[in-house]
Design an enzyme around this catalytic site. Structure first.
Site, PDB file in Angstrom:
ATOM      1  N   CYS A 164       0.555  -1.104   0.085  1.00 51.56           N
ATOM      2  CA  CYS A 164      -0.016  -0.078   0.130  1.00 51.56           C
ATOM      3  C   CYS A 164       0.928   1.065   0.032  1.00 51.56           C
ATOM      4  O   CYS A 164       0.852   2.366  -0.513  1.00 51.56           O
ATOM      5  CB  CYS A 164      -0.612   0.115   1.258  1.00 51.56           C
ATOM      6  SG  CYS A 164      -2.085  -1.020   0.961  1.00 51.56           S
ATOM      7  N   VAL A 168       0.261   4.169  -2.214  1.00 52.75           N
ATOM      8  CA  VAL A 168      -0.257   5.447  -2.529  1.00 52.75           C
ATOM      9  C   VAL A 168       1.084   6.647  -2.724  1.00 52.75           C
ATOM     10  O   VAL A 168       0.119   8.090  -3.186  1.00 52.75           O
ATOM     11  CB  VAL A 168      -0.500   5.709  -1.135  1.00 52.75           C
ATOM     12  CG1 VAL A 168      -0.804   6.582  -0.530  1.00 52.75           C
ATOM     13  CG2 VAL A 168      -1.597   4.373  -0.425  1.00 52.75           C
TER      14      VAL A 168
END
Length: 523
Positions: A164, A168
């Site tokens: 993640c 991101v």
């Protein structure tokens, strides 16, 4: 607030000196039970009566309607996140080090998840990104990470995926890998396939698909020949049953077919204990994986786990792809018929006899399984194969829950259900979680639950016997070593189901002079 601050809360030693008491028994002793009760005043806990009242309400249709109305909250989804699948498929290739570009905690979670299921140490490394990388990007972490991994662990390939954090902030893996090579982290010709695998979309099967496509794309680049190599490629998808790879290879050898298994991770997750550590156990040779572009065709056993890879092979390789589900009797029949067609040989007698044994076992037990109502959950392809098998047994798959579903899967499965008299009361619950399934099982009870270890909480709440099939299986050992593929696999699946039913029957008839009217020795 506290009524007895002078109270001695130190648990007494109740076991014999020098004897270690198992925690299952230790925490049931009076000192610990008193301690747990004493803690309640600091926890703001509701009364036991209130807890029981609310718990009973959650079993009602009223609560079910509220449960199914929720939109922003997911409670225990029947899936994992993308990098898990990416690391799983990477482990099947020769000398390959799985690499997670993200924080150290993420890769530790994936390693632990796989280790707990397979009871095998799983090696994977990380860029170990921290706060500075979250602001400025993870390029420096990757340069150092690739250099250290290449130097210390001497892999033949590093398969790289993201978590993640990297997604991101928008880290560009292709550009980062190229820069790392220019800086000398790894040689220019060293294979570093990659896949973007953000955990906040898709699931572990999406990550599997992305990483498989990335590896095949990297290894096959520039290796297309004018003629085929005479081999067929086979991919099992995110299949946690290591015995299936070995069973597939046995079947192919019986047909005398030349083949390549795309990601053979059988030894990665079930290696022999020889007393000598081996870092890499992937059995698919990098050369064979690269040459798979010249194969006669590629077989996939998990249609919805490998959609991108199949589309890419058809378009970029110009190669025919086949989808089969060789699980249960009919699925195995169809697969073996195709192998007979492409090999020009009849189905070997050995397999014919195995089919007869599986059918005989199903006949022996049909009275116990026929008409049983079943709830089932898991990945799309996994559930599809099990539903087919349940219909063959005459069981009724009432609740079919698939969190990581899609419309094509639901339409195909619905057609199968509609074609069987045992599927007329079935409902496919797409994009729902295990808390939804709890409501379904209380309001529309079933006789049997089939799924992974997370179902033990549903078993506890609803008292529905659980057949542990799928991934992960944390609370039972060695299930992954069996095959579920082919006729031998059908026999294993059948045994797990029928013996769970008989175990539950014994539990329900075990009280002397009360429920033991039919506590029989012979079933």
């Amino acid at each position: 607030m506290t009524e007895n601050t002078e109270r001695n809360l130190t648990p007494a030693i109740t076991s014999e000196a020098g004897k270690i008491q198992d925690h299952f028994d230790l925490f049931q002793t009076d000192p610990y039970q008193d301690l747990f009760e004493y803690k309640r005043q600091f926890e703001g806990a509701h009364s036991k009566e209130k807890v029981a009242e609310v718990a009973e309400w959650t079993k009602s249709w009223d609560y079910r309607e509220k449960n199914f109305d929720r939109e922003a909250l997911t409670i225990n989804p029947a899936k994992a996140c993308q990098p898990l699948g990416a690391l799983f498929v990477a482990a099947g290739f020769e000398g390959t080090l799985p690499y997670s570009h993200g924080s150290q905690g993420c890769v530790a979670y994936f390693r632990t998840h796989l280790t707990r299921n397979f009871k095998e140490p799983f090696q994977a490394v990380s860029s170990s990104m921290t706060e500075d990388a979250a602001v400025f990007g993870g390029l420096n972490n990757m340069v150092d990470g690739l250099a250290n991994s290449y130097t210390l662990y001497k892999p033949k390939m590093i398969a790289l995926c993201t978590t993640c954090m990297a997604e991101v902030i928008g880290d560009d893996l292709g550009a980062f890998i190229q820069t790392s090579k220019q800086k000398g982290a790894v040689p220019e010709d060293f294979p570093v396939p990659y896949a973007h695998t953000p955990s906040f979309v898709g699931s572990h099967i999406t990550g599997y698909d992305n990483m498989l496509k990335g590896i095949l794309s990297c290894l096959s680049e520039g290796k297309k020949q004018e003629t085929t190599n005479g081999k067929y490629n086979f991919n099992l998808g995110f299949d946690p049953y290591i015995g299936n790879i070995r069973e597939l290879k046995r079947i192919l050898q019986l047909f005398d077919l030349d083949y390549t298994v795309l990601s053979d991770n059988a030894d990665s997750f079930d290696s022999p204990n020889t007393g000598e550590f081996q870092m890499y156990n992937g059995l698919t040779k990098l050369e064979d994986a690269g040459d798979s572009i010249n194969g006669e065709g590629t077989f996939f056993f998990q249609k919805y786990t490998t959609t991108k890879t199949q589309e890419w092979i058809g378009k970029e390789w110009g190669q025919e792809t086949y989808n089969f589900r060789p699980f249960g009797i009919k699925g195995t029949d169809e697969f073996l018929s195709k192998l007979s067609e492409i090999s020009g040989k009849p189905v070997p007698q050995e397999l014919v006899e195995e089919r007869g044994r599986a059918v005989d076992a199903m006949t022996d037990s049909q009275a116990w399984i026929h008409g049983k109502r079943v709830a089932i959950y898991g990945d799309p392809d996994h559930v599809f194969s099990l539903v087919n098998f349940l219909l063959e047994l005459g069981a009724e798959p009432v609740h079919i829950l698939v969190t990581n579903t899609n419309e094509d899967f639901e339409a195909e499965l619905q057609a199968v259900l509609d074609a069987s008299p045992y599927g007329k009361n079935s409902t496919i619950w797409g994009k729902k979680d295990l808390w939804h399934l709890r409501s379904l099982m209380f309001t529309e009870p079933v006789d049997l639950l089939i799924g992974n270890s997370y179902g033990k909480y549903l078993w506890r709440d609803t008292k529905t016997p659980l057949v542990r099939i799928g991934y992960p299986i944390f609370d039972r050992h060695h299930m992954h070593r069996y095959e579920t593929l082919g006729y031998k696999g059908a026999l294993n699946l059948h045994n797990w189901i029928i013996n769970t039913i008989l175990d539950e029957l014994d539990r329900q008839t075990i009280i002397p002079a009360k429920t033991d009217i039919s506590f029989d020795l012979i079933r």
